[in-house]
Design an enzyme around this catalytic site. Structure first.
Site, PDB file in Angstrom:
ATOM      1  N   SER A 172     -20.049 -28.313  10.871  1.00 15.37           N
ATOM      2  CA  SER A 172     -19.365 -27.932   9.624  1.00 15.37           C
ATOM      3  C   SER A 172     -19.548 -29.000   8.548  1.00 15.37           C
ATOM      4  O   SER A 172     -19.794 -28.693   7.376  1.00 15.37           O
ATOM      5  CB  SER A 172     -17.867 -27.756   9.872  1.00 15.37           C
ATOM      6  OG  SER A 172     -17.647 -26.659  10.708  1.00 15.37           O
ATOM      7  N   ARG A 232     -22.146  -9.227  11.074  1.00 11.12           N
ATOM      8  CA  ARG A 232     -20.863  -9.918  10.866  1.00 11.12           C
ATOM      9  C   ARG A 232     -20.315  -9.603   9.475  1.00 11.12           C
ATOM     10  O   ARG A 232     -21.070  -9.484   8.524  1.00 11.12           O
ATOM     11  CB  ARG A 232     -21.044 -11.425  11.089  1.00 11.12           C
ATOM     12  CG  ARG A 232     -21.429 -11.721  12.534  1.00 11.12           C
ATOM     13  CD  ARG A 232     -21.648 -13.188  12.778  1.00 11.12           C
ATOM     14  NE  ARG A 232     -20.432 -13.959  12.595  1.00 11.12           N
ATOM     15  CZ  ARG A 232     -20.401 -15.287  12.623  1.00 11.12           C
ATOM     16  NH1 ARG A 232     -21.519 -15.980  12.804  1.00 11.12           N
ATOM     17  NH2 ARG A 232     -19.266 -15.926  12.464  1.00 11.12           N
ATOM     18  N   ASP A 253     -13.420 -22.054  17.683  1.00 10.99           N
ATOM     19  CA  ASP A 253     -14.731 -22.082  18.350  1.00 10.99           C
ATOM     20  C   ASP A 253     -14.639 -22.511  19.814  1.00 10.99           C
ATOM     21  O   ASP A 253     -15.656 -22.547  20.514  1.00 10.99           O
ATOM     22  CB  ASP A 253     -15.675 -23.025  17.600  1.00 10.99           C
ATOM     23  CG  ASP A 253     -16.037 -22.475  16.226  1.00 10.99           C
ATOM     24  OD1 ASP A 253     -15.952 -21.242  16.037  1.00 10.99           O
ATOM     25  OD2 ASP A 253     -16.390 -23.276  15.342  1.00 10.99           O
ATOM     26  N   LYS A 278     -17.673 -13.262  15.994  1.00 13.82           N
ATOM     27  CA  LYS A 278     -18.406 -14.531  15.941  1.00 13.82           C
ATOM     28  C   LYS A 278     -19.878 -14.250  16.279  1.00 13.82           C
ATOM     29  O   LYS A 278     -20.325 -13.118  16.153  1.00 13.82           O
ATOM     30  CB  LYS A 278     -17.769 -15.533  16.907  1.00 13.82           C
ATOM     31  CG  LYS A 278     -16.380 -15.977  16.463  1.00 13.82           C
ATOM     32  CD  LYS A 278     -16.438 -16.770  15.175  1.00 13.82           C
ATOM     33  CE  LYS A 278     -15.070 -17.146  14.662  1.00 13.82           C
ATOM     34  NZ  LYS A 278     -15.132 -17.740  13.323  1.00 13.82           N
ATOM     35  N   ARG A 333     -22.374 -20.949  22.045  1.00 19.36           N
ATOM     36  CA  ARG A 333     -21.185 -21.447  22.748  1.00 19.36           C
ATOM     37  C   ARG A 333     -20.972 -20.735  24.091  1.00 19.36           C
ATOM     38  O   ARG A 333     -20.378 -21.298  25.009  1.00 19.36           O
ATOM     39  CB  ARG A 333     -19.952 -21.361  21.848  1.00 19.36           C
ATOM     40  CG  ARG A 333     -20.138 -22.165  20.558  1.00 19.36           C
ATOM     41  CD  ARG A 333     -18.847 -22.494  19.855  1.00 19.36           C
ATOM     42  NE  ARG A 333     -19.082 -22.911  18.485  1.00 19.36           N
ATOM     43  CZ  ARG A 333     -19.527 -24.121  18.098  1.00 19.36           C
ATOM     44  NH1 ARG A 333     -19.755 -25.052  18.999  1.00 19.36           N
ATOM     45  NH2 ARG A 333     -19.727 -24.394  16.827  1.00 19.36           N
TER      46      ARG A 333
HETATM   47  C1  S3P Z   1     -16.653 -22.747  10.167  1.00 14.73           C
HETATM   48  C2  S3P Z   1     -15.545 -21.945  10.160  1.00 14.73           C
HETATM   49  C3  S3P Z   1     -15.171 -21.064  11.267  1.00 14.73           C
HETATM   50  C4  S3P Z   1     -15.926 -21.408  12.543  1.00 14.73           C
HETATM   51  C5  S3P Z   1     -17.386 -21.668  12.308  1.00 14.73           C
HETATM   52  C6  S3P Z   1     -17.565 -22.814  11.313  1.00 14.73           C
HETATM   53  C7  S3P Z   1     -16.928 -23.607   8.987  1.00 14.73           C
HETATM   54  O1  S3P Z   1     -15.444 -19.718  10.920  1.00 14.73           O
HETATM   55  O2  S3P Z   1     -15.767 -20.409  13.511  1.00 14.73           O
HETATM   56  O3  S3P Z   1     -18.035 -22.002  13.507  1.00 14.73           O
HETATM   57  O4  S3P Z   1     -17.794 -24.498   9.064  1.00 14.73           O
HETATM   58  O5  S3P Z   1     -16.287 -23.385   7.953  1.00 14.73           O
HETATM   59  P1  S3P Z   1     -14.387 -18.765  10.149  1.00 14.73           P
HETATM   60  O6  S3P Z   1     -14.223 -19.294   8.776  1.00 14.73           O
HETATM   61  O7  S3P Z   1     -15.035 -17.401  10.136  1.00 14.73           O
HETATM   62  O8  S3P Z   1     -13.133 -18.812  10.959  1.00 14.73           O
END
Ligand code: S3P
Length: 427
Positions: free
Chosen positions: A21, A119, A312, A339, A385
């Protein structure tokens, strides 16, 4: 990929790769900033390289040598991409860049791989069009491929139905270049890396509880970003060390942002022996080392309000639950269905093949733990994952476990199986 019952515990030290992230965000903010942004310990993996390649199509100059990246800031001057932007498997790439695309007066066309094209995108495209962007998306505005023709946006107030850092971040990025103020309110706080890092880039964001407010027209200034280890990658080794007998592992330099570490709270309630050491702060993010000992685990019911802080980590939590005495329950986690795969179905389907007693719920699952899993042929569903989770569970299974489509680990952790093997051999 074949994994066999571990003959010894996981012992020693490990440094996991940089946070996914944070790596995405450092690239995007660096591209929008004035001056140079240097990123250290950048995650080199398929998802983050997808962001890097999309930014290059906007004319951003980026150079990389292993995990060191230099971004030449454009001072918010992107040029119209001459080709489609392919976010591949990465939800963060497509959603965050949509927020940026919405602010530029030209056309950006986005697509992704088969998983990403299934998605939901309306959650980000709809608010962006309410701010003034023109959006055309497949399947009644919900799926990629889609096109955004951006321009002069107007700040608005948004209340999200579901906590989502990707949606929140897209709206913050759009709000940054909109007129007036944009506010985003979440039902629970999702990961706050965008807010923390933007502050580092010189942007003022007001935060109170689950609401953030950003005034449009602010500048970003290039920074040095040191990316901490990814807690979501460390999570696989944390659980592996808990469930493989006679393990004692030290995971070094891991990001410990409280909006990410819900798994630690749940594992501790299950009886996990985990110590956080050497706590410090790097670039506005809490960081530390995680010491883990093999522990007898007991079942747990995950409180729904903690779900966003461990969104996650449910696949690997399920592996811990398979080894916990009693019935564990996850509810309020229907987001898992959208996801990289339908993670509720992936967990239930593949764990059942390994003899784990698991039941599907509309918004989660139930696991009756304590029985040793059985090695067999399982499938990652092309989900990184799920691949890593099955690898960890395979270490505790009778016989050998063959994971099909295990190469999905390249999305976030290309060396996962190499590092896992080293830890087992080094014992
Ligand atoms: C993420 C936010 C999450 C997470 C993803 C990374 C991010 O998703 O599941 O792996 O970097 O902002 P969501 O915003 O859909 O919950």
């Amino acid at each position: 990929m074949k994994v066999t019952l571990a003959k010894s515990g996981l012992k020693g030290e490990l440094t996991v790769p940089g946070d996914k992230s944070i790596s995405h965000r450092a690239l995007i903010f660096g591209a929008l900033a004035e001056g140079i942004t240097e990123i250290e310990n950048f995650l080199v993996a398929r998802d983050t390289l997808a962001t890097l390649n999309c930014l290059k199509k906007y004319g951003v100059r980026i150079s990389r040598s292993k995990n060191q990246v230099k971004v030449l800031g454009t001072a918010q001057n992107f040029s119209e991409p001459k080709d489609i932007l392919n976010a591949e498997n990465s939800g963060t790439t497509i959603r965050l860049l949509s927020g940026v695309a919405a602010t530029f007066p030209f056309v950006s066309v986005f697509t992704g791989d088969k998983s990403l094209r299934q998605r939901p995108m309306k959650r980000v495209l709809e608010p962006l069009s309410q701010m003034g962007a023109k959006v055309l998306a497949r399947a009644e505005g919900n799926y990629a491929p889609f096109a955004i023709n951006g321009g002069k946006l107007v700040g608005r107030d948004f209340t999200l139905k579901k906590a989502s850092a990707q949606v929140k971040s897209a709206l913050i990025l759009a709000g940054l270049r909109a007129s007036g103020t944009t506010t985003v309110t979440e039902p629970n706080l999702s990961r706050d890396h965008t807010e923390r890092m933007l502050e580092g880039f010189g942007v003022k964001i007001e935060r109170s509880g689950q609401t953030i407010a950003i005034i449009g027209g602010q500048k970003l200034y290039g920074q040095k970003v040191v990316v901490p280890g990814d807690f979501s990658s460390a999570a696989f080794f944390i659980v592996a060390a808990l469930i493989v007998p006679e393990s004692h592992l030290l995971l070094k330099n891991v990001g410990l942002n409280p909006t990410r570490t819900g798994l630690l709270t749940v594992l501790k309630e299950m009886g996990a022996k985990i110590n956080l050491l050497n706590l410090r702060e790097t670039g506005g993010e809490p960081v530390g080392d995680i010491e883990v000992f093999t522990s007898p685990l007991k079942a747990v019911e995950v409180p729904p309000e903690i779900v966003p802080a461990m969104i996650d980590e449910f696949p690997i939590l399920a592996a811990a639950m398979a080894h916990a005495e009693g019935v564990s329950v996850v509810r309020g986690a229907e987001e898992l269905r959208i996801k990289e795969s339908d993670r509720i179905k992936s967990i239930v389907g593949e764990f059942s093949k390994m003899g784990v007693m698991v039941e599907e719920l509309p918004d989660g699952f139930k696991i009756t733990g304590g029985r040793r899993p059985l090695g067999t042929i399982v499938d990652s569903h092309h989900d990184h994952r799920i691949a890593m989770t099955l690898g960890v569970l395979g270490l505790t299974a009778v016989g050998s476990t063959e994971i099909l489509n295990a190469e999905a680990v390249a999305i976030s952790y290309p060396d996962f199986f190499v590092q896992l093997t080293k830890l087992l051999e080094g014992a």
